[in-house]
Design a protein around this motif. Sequence first.
Motif, PDB file in Angstrom:
ATOM      1  N   HIS A 115       1.103  -1.120  -0.073  1.00 22.63           N
ATOM      2  CA  HIS A 115       0.250  -0.045   0.102  1.00 22.63           C
ATOM      3  C   HIS A 115       0.497   1.115  -0.153  1.00 22.63           C
ATOM      4  N   HIS A 117       2.183   3.788   1.392  1.00 20.96           N
ATOM      5  CA  HIS A 117       2.685   4.158   2.632  1.00 20.96           C
ATOM      6  C   HIS A 117       4.256   3.508   2.582  1.00 20.96           C
ATOM      7  N   HIS A 174      -5.616  -1.113   4.424  1.00 22.29           N
ATOM      8  CA  HIS A 174      -5.808   0.604   5.362  1.00 22.29           C
ATOM      9  C   HIS A 174      -5.626   1.538   3.588  1.00 22.29           C
ATOM     10  N   ASP A 197       0.385  -4.128   6.413  1.00 25.54           N
ATOM     11  CA  ASP A 197      -0.591  -3.968   8.094  1.00 25.54           C
ATOM     12  C   ASP A 197      -1.287  -3.724   7.920  1.00 25.54           C
ATOM     13  N   ILE A 220       3.021  -0.209  10.939  1.00 28.04           N
ATOM     14  CA  ILE A 220       2.876   1.446   9.260  1.00 28.04           C
ATOM     15  C   ILE A 220       2.132   0.925   7.591  1.00 28.04           C
TER      16      ILE A 220
HETATM   17 ZN   LIG Z   1       0.642   1.705   6.253  1.00 30.58          ZN
END
Ligand SMILES: [Zn+2]
Length: 220
Positions: A115, A117, A174, A197, A220
């Motif tokens: 994702h 991040h 997320h 995550d 995260i």
């Molecule tokens: Zn994340």
Amino acid sequence: MTCHICVNCGGQYSFASSPPSHCLICEDERHYVGKNGQEWTTREEILGKYENQIKCEENGLYSIRTEPQFGIGQRAFLVQTSHGNILWDCISYLDQHTIDFINRLGGLTAIAISHPHFFTTIVDWSHLFGDVPIYLHRDMETWVLRPDQCIHFWDGSMKDLFDGKLKLIHTGGHFDGSQVLYWPEGASHRGVLLSGDEPQRNHFDGSVLKAHFSLNQSGI
Ligand SMILES: [Zn+2]
Ligand SMILES: [Zn+2]
């Protein structure tokens, strides 16, 4: 002209003469802007100031983390298969030592990211390992910070990679486009799920899955 990296989240943007005025990732409600406001660096500027720790977690699975921590403290995994190696998730810091180490393991055949991040410096990684494809679910497209021809978007709920040696599964989570990587031959053919995550299943009563979920518990 350079590609600026957000110090707070580690995300790298397209070539420009000056840094972006905002960071898409940091200003999103799932992250935050640092207390000093938006700060920027470049991959060249941080070379030599950090070190990547590469650890063999088990046969065919390596983790890669940067010390001291950079960005959100992301970590990457390298999975080895008979069809080549994939980098699962990514970190911003990439130096020659890391490139040489990975090349000794056979280089990279593909990259996939759970994702946004973990977008970090994915395009640099692709270019430095022979323009290998980066696989992202289509629903992540609006979050891409540095568009490039090496990024391939896929649609649907599942995508086979390496003749089915690996499977990307669109789970949402997320982010709407969040995906996980299933490695059926991992853990001596018991299977490994690399989950980014995604929601953790600490109660899960299967030792292999539990071990690998805990590998991903970086929060995260
Ligand atoms: Zn994340
Ligand atoms: Zn940021």
